[in-house]
Write a protein that holds these residues in place. Structure first.
Motif, PDB file in Angstrom:
ATOM      1  N   ALA A  91      60.430 -33.766  64.179  1.00 25.78           N
ATOM      2  CA  ALA A  91      59.097 -33.148  64.191  1.00 25.78           C
ATOM      3  C   ALA A  91      59.217 -31.634  64.371  1.00 25.78           C
ATOM      4  O   ALA A  91      58.480 -30.865  63.741  1.00 25.78           O
ATOM      5  CB  ALA A  91      58.261 -33.750  65.305  1.00 25.78           C
ATOM      6  N   ASN A  92      60.169 -31.197  65.181  1.00 22.03           N
ATOM      7  CA  ASN A  92      60.360 -29.748  65.385  1.00 22.03           C
ATOM      8  C   ASN A  92      60.786 -29.062  64.091  1.00 22.03           C
ATOM      9  O   ASN A  92      60.294 -27.984  63.756  1.00 22.03           O
ATOM     10  CB  ASN A  92      61.409 -29.510  66.468  1.00 22.03           C
ATOM     11  N   GLN A  93      61.701 -29.698  63.370  1.00 19.49           N
ATOM     12  CA  GLN A  93      62.126 -29.122  62.082  1.00 19.49           C
ATOM     13  C   GLN A  93      60.940 -29.044  61.121  1.00 19.49           C
ATOM     14  O   GLN A  93      60.764 -28.048  60.404  1.00 19.49           O
ATOM     15  CB  GLN A  93      63.225 -29.987  61.472  1.00 19.49           C
ATOM     16  N   GLN A  94      60.145 -30.101  61.102  1.00 22.88           N
ATOM     17  CA  GLN A  94      58.987 -30.115  60.202  1.00 22.88           C
ATOM     18  C   GLN A  94      57.989 -29.021  60.565  1.00 22.88           C
ATOM     19  O   GLN A  94      57.384 -28.410  59.688  1.00 22.88           O
ATOM     20  CB  GLN A  94      58.309 -31.483  60.269  1.00 22.88           C
ATOM     21  N   LYS A  95      57.855 -28.761  61.844  1.00 16.66           N
ATOM     22  CA  LYS A  95      56.937 -27.698  62.273  1.00 16.66           C
ATOM     23  C   LYS A  95      57.405 -26.344  61.738  1.00 16.66           C
ATOM     24  O   LYS A  95      56.602 -25.522  61.301  1.00 16.66           O
ATOM     25  CB  LYS A  95      56.867 -27.658  63.805  1.00 16.66           C
ATOM     26  N   ARG A  96      58.710 -26.124  61.771  1.00 17.20           N
ATOM     27  CA  ARG A  96      59.235 -24.844  61.255  1.00 17.20           C
ATOM     28  C   ARG A  96      58.986 -24.733  59.748  1.00 17.20           C
ATOM     29  O   ARG A  96      58.605 -23.679  59.240  1.00 17.20           O
ATOM     30  CB  ARG A  96      60.734 -24.749  61.543  1.00 17.20           C
ATOM     31  N   GLN A  97      59.196 -25.846  59.050  1.00 20.05           N
ATOM     32  CA  GLN A  97      58.941 -25.832  57.597  1.00 20.05           C
ATOM     33  C   GLN A  97      57.468 -25.550  57.324  1.00 20.05           C
ATOM     34  O   GLN A  97      57.115 -24.777  56.427  1.00 20.05           O
ATOM     35  CB  GLN A  97      59.314 -27.186  56.992  1.00 20.05           C
ATOM     36  N   PHE A  98      56.613 -26.172  58.120  1.00 19.86           N
ATOM     37  CA  PHE A  98      55.165 -25.990  57.959  1.00 19.86           C
ATOM     38  C   PHE A  98      54.802 -24.513  58.151  1.00 19.86           C
ATOM     39  O   PHE A  98      54.032 -23.936  57.382  1.00 19.86           O
ATOM     40  CB  PHE A  98      54.445 -26.857  58.993  1.00 19.86           C
ATOM     41  N   ARG A  99      55.405 -23.948  59.195  1.00 25.61           N
ATOM     42  CA  ARG A  99      55.104 -22.542  59.482  1.00 25.61           C
ATOM     43  C   ARG A  99      55.533 -21.652  58.310  1.00 25.61           C
ATOM     44  O   ARG A  99      54.822 -20.721  57.921  1.00 25.61           O
ATOM     45  CB  ARG A  99      55.847 -22.115  60.753  1.00 25.61           C
ATOM     46  N   ASP A 100      56.701 -21.964  57.725  1.00 27.04           N
ATOM     47  CA  ASP A 100      57.177 -21.167  56.586  1.00 27.04           C
ATOM     48  C   ASP A 100      56.195 -21.237  55.418  1.00 27.04           C
ATOM     49  O   ASP A 100      55.908 -20.232  54.770  1.00 27.04           O
ATOM     50  CB  ASP A 100      58.556 -21.672  56.146  1.00 27.04           C
ATOM     51  N   ARG A 101      55.664 -22.414  55.164  1.00 25.60           N
ATOM     52  CA  ARG A 101      54.705 -22.566  54.058  1.00 25.60           C
ATOM     53  C   ARG A 101      53.439 -21.758  54.320  1.00 25.60           C
ATOM     54  O   ARG A 101      52.909 -21.109  53.424  1.00 25.60           O
ATOM     55  CB  ARG A 101      54.332 -24.048  53.884  1.00 25.60           C
ATOM     56  N   VAL A 102      52.960 -21.817  55.565  1.00 23.33           N
ATOM     57  CA  VAL A 102      51.745 -21.068  55.904  1.00 23.33           C
ATOM     58  C   VAL A 102      52.004 -19.566  55.780  1.00 23.33           C
ATOM     59  O   VAL A 102      51.152 -18.811  55.279  1.00 23.33           O
ATOM     60  CB  VAL A 102      51.269 -21.437  57.331  1.00 23.33           C
ATOM     61  N   ASP A 103      53.202 -19.148  56.194  1.00 23.85           N
ATOM     62  CA  ASP A 103      53.547 -17.722  56.072  1.00 23.85           C
ATOM     63  C   ASP A 103      53.496 -17.282  54.607  1.00 23.85           C
ATOM     64  O   ASP A 103      52.983 -16.200  54.276  1.00 23.85           O
ATOM     65  CB  ASP A 103      54.946 -17.472  56.640  1.00 23.85           C
ATOM     66  N   GLY A 104      54.037 -18.136  53.752  1.00 20.52           N
ATOM     67  CA  GLY A 104      54.015 -17.826  52.317  1.00 20.52           C
ATOM     68  C   GLY A 104      52.594 -17.711  51.791  1.00 20.52           C
ATOM     69  O   GLY A 104      52.264 -16.800  51.021  1.00 20.52           O
TER      70      GLY A 104
END
Lengths: 215, 484
Positions: A91-104
């Motif tokens: 879940a922590n890894q997924q949160k980081r991926q999610f954040r990257d998408r939102v940043d984009g």
């Protein structure tokens, strides 16, 4: 003896029934971000709120971020969506991926010509209902001023039974300054629509004091 | 005017009604008072009966408690005596097992001492045989004769020479004696050391024997069912209950720490957001692991015969019991290793979560250099705590055994309090009935007063003589005088 057997059978049946599918205890969050006109300037605040929500979400929760533009009742407007794994590390890894998408998304966001909040709420309710989460929360990061293109029908009742809708950062428009009743009416109108749909309504304008009390 | 008449009519009516009620109460006085008194006495009787029953139950309970306590005390004392005898036997075996060797060693030393003593005896040199000849020569009268003088000088020289030789031989003899005596010293010292060793061992055995005697005395006292023994066992059980309870509380704290060490990483295995009822599955899984560890600890202690909670295990053959102990220990070791791994994983998860939170805040995650200490400490605790919790079996056994006695006293106290309360209630009903009867008389005091007055008057009338009686009396007196 017969009574005893009947009682035991009833108890066992009740016990087995109780051991059936447990009720969902996870949380589903859908955040609508208004990208129309000048409201695009507020996108940085929305990003911060997304990060805070991400930090508070737990394994097995679901989260989606969608923009509100001309026609928001569409999956295409979903910027990022994720059903977090029930293992904390994943879940922590997924949160980081999610954040990257939102940043984009935040980097490339373009102002929309219209604002279809109702469509976005309909899309949110559909998404969260499909996820089947125990708690369903919709954040609306907008001034709540709808501006629909010609021909779009949005005067339809919302089905928000079990949903909690939170309007964030509802900024006052220039016209609200001239006649504050417009602002009040806008808020009241949304509250009425949400509560008529079976949901609960909350407005949070001071984002520093935003409390996530859904847990 | 009409209001006044109504008012006066109302007062009159009320007075009449009150009078009627009072009269009715007066007429029904005897049966109503009987009912009140009988009812109160019946209730009081029932309460007294209940109280007596409770006292009887309490007496039986106290008796039963005493029997159980003495029985447990007998068992414990027998075990203690048995253990003391085992210790005594071990001590005897350890301290006096090599006594024959010691004895032989002492005998050897004694023999050597004897021999050396014999060798050190003084042997005075024998006087020369020709002394008589010298005396004969010395008895010659003319000592001035040259020949005699020459003989005497020769004898003197020989004497001198023989004396020197004898002196030399005597000195040699003394030297040899001293040498023998000198050789005796180590044997003496060794003998003294060995005897001191024997003395210490015997003293230790005496002390141990005193302990055995004391245990035996207690056992006999308990066996005789004396009040003193029962009292001692009661106070002992109470003290043990509280001490064991305190230790169990401490152990519970350890179990809670253990639980928190493994609950978080458990979510990696069973999911972080699944629930059984209102409890997280991860928490329940962690709890189950700890409970299984506790069970293994109990079995291990049971198999090692440190505790005796399960008679089935105690009655197993030694071989099976040993195998069971090995299995329990292996499982415990495995679970402790798993816990150490989970504790390590907990630290990793924590770091991962901190790093994610830092990323979400837009910061760069920093790793502290001292993290290995907390990681190592958590792993160590995860490994050691299961073994430490194994010893919970000892206070648990004491707690359970002493709890029986404490609960018995508690129940006895409750029964006593209830009996006392019922007795008080019975007395209250008894006296209450009488008070109610008196209050009834107070309510109808007017007719009672009138009745009393009426009875008094009638009595007075009966007591004062009437005209007829006076005439009859006079007539009788006159007829008496006439007859005279």
């Amino acid at each position: 003896m017969r009574k005893l057997i009947i009682t035991l059978t009833a108890t066992l049946t009740a016990g087995l029934a109780a051991c059936g599918e447990p009720p969902a205890t996870n949380t589903g969050v859908y955040m609508l971000i208004d990208t129309s006109g000048t409201y695009t300037k507020e996108i940085d605040q929305a990003q911060q709120i997304i990060n805070v929500i991400l930090a508070r979400l737990e394994p097995d929760d679901a989260f989606a971020v969608a923009r509100v533009d001309t026609g928001s009742f569409s999956e295409k407007d979903i910027v990022a969506k994720m059903h977090f794994d029930d293992r904390p590390s994943v879940a922590n890894q997924q949160k980081r991926q999610f954040r990257d998408r939102v940043d984009g998304f935040v980097k490339d966001v373009r102002p929309a010509s219209h604002t279809d909040i109702t469509g976005g709420v309909l899309q949110a309710s559909e998404f969260l209902t499909e996820k089947g989460t125990g708690k369903k929360i919709i954040f609306i990061f907008s001034d709540l001023k709808e501006d629909l293109p010609e021909g779009y029908v949005r005067d339809i009742p919302l089905t928000l039974d079990g949903f909690h809708v939170i309007a964030l950062n509802v900024t006052k428009l220039n016209s609200d300054n001239i006649d504050p009743r417009e602002y009040m009416n806008r808020l009241e109108d949304w509250q009425r629509r949400v509560e008529e749909g079976g949901g609960t309504w909350q407005v949070v304008n001071d984002l520093e004091r935003l409390e996530f009390s859904w847990r | 005017m009409s209001d006044f008449s109504l008012f006066s009519g109302g007062i009159a009516g009320t007075a009449a009604l009150a009078a009627g009620i009072v009269m009715a109460l007066y007429m029904a006085r005897a049966p109503i008072q009987n009912v009140i008194l009988e009812a109160c006495q019946a209730i009081a009787g029932g309460l007294r009966f209940a109280s007596r029953t409770l006292v009887s139950v309490r007496t039986r309970l106290v008796q039963r408690n005493r029997e159980v306590l003495l029985s447990a005390g007998r068992e414990a004392a027998a075990r203690m005596v048995e253990r003391e005898y085992e210790r005594f036997a071990d001590k005897v075996h350890r301290d006096l097992g090599d006594y024959p060797t010691l004895h032989q060693e002492l005998a050897g030393h004694a023999t050597r001492l004897d021999e050396d003593y014999a060798k050190s005896a003084s042997n005075p040199p024998a006087p020369p045989g020709w002394a008589d000849a010298v005396e004969a020569v010395a008895a010659v009268p003319d000592k001035a004769e040259p020949v005699l003088r020459q003989v005497l000088e020769s004898i003197h020289g020989s004497f001198k020479k023989a004396g020197e030789e004898a002196n030399k031989a005597y000195r040699e003899d003394c030297r040899m004696r001293h040498k023998h005596l000198h050789d005796m010293a180590p044997s003496w010292r060794e003998s003294v050391r060995l005897l001191g060793q024997v003395k210490t061992r015997v003293e230790t055995l005496n002390e141990r024997a005193a302990v055995v005697d004391e245990s035996m005395r207690k056992f006999e006292e308990i066996h005789e069912d004396t009040d003193q023994a029962a009292m001692a066992l009661q106070s002992s059980a109470l003290v043990q209950f509280f001490i064991a309870g305190l230790v169990l509380l401490v152990a519970t704290g350890g179990a809670v720490v253990n639980f928190h060490l493994i609950a978080r990483p458990m979510s990696e295995m069973v999911g972080g957001n699944t629930y059984i009822g209102s409890f997280k599955t991860a928490d329940i899984a962690a709890l189950v692991i700890i409970l299984v560890e506790l069970s293994m600890g109990l079995f291990l202690m049971e198999c090692l015969r440190i505790t005796s909670l399960f008679p089935v295990i105690a009655s197993l053959a030694d071989k099976v019991r040993t195998r069971l102990a090995i299995v329990s220990f292996t499982l415990l070791l495995s679970l402790a290793s798993v816990e150490a791994g989970l504790a390590y994983m907990r630290e990793l998860l924590l770091q991962d979560e901190l790093a994610t939170a830092a990323v979400l805040r837009g910061e760069v995650a920093q790793e502290a250099s001292f993290l290995w200490i907390t990681t190592a400490a958590q792993m160590g605790m995860g490994f050691i705590l299961p073994f430490a919790l194994t010893f919970i079996a000892i206070p648990l056994e004491t707690f359970i055994h002493s709890m029986r006695a404490v609960l018995g006293w508690g129940a006895s106290g409750v029964l006593m309090t209830m009996a006392f309360t019922l007795r008080i209630l019975a007395r209250t009903f008894d006296e209450g009935g009488k008070v109610f009867a008196q209050l009834y008389d107070v309510a109808i005091f007017a007719p009672l007063w009138a009745e009393k007055r009426f009875l008094d008057v009638r009595k007075e009338m009966k007591a004062s003589p009437g005209a007829r009686e006076m005439l009859e009396e006079t007539e009788a007196r006159l007829s008496g005088q006439k007859a005279a």
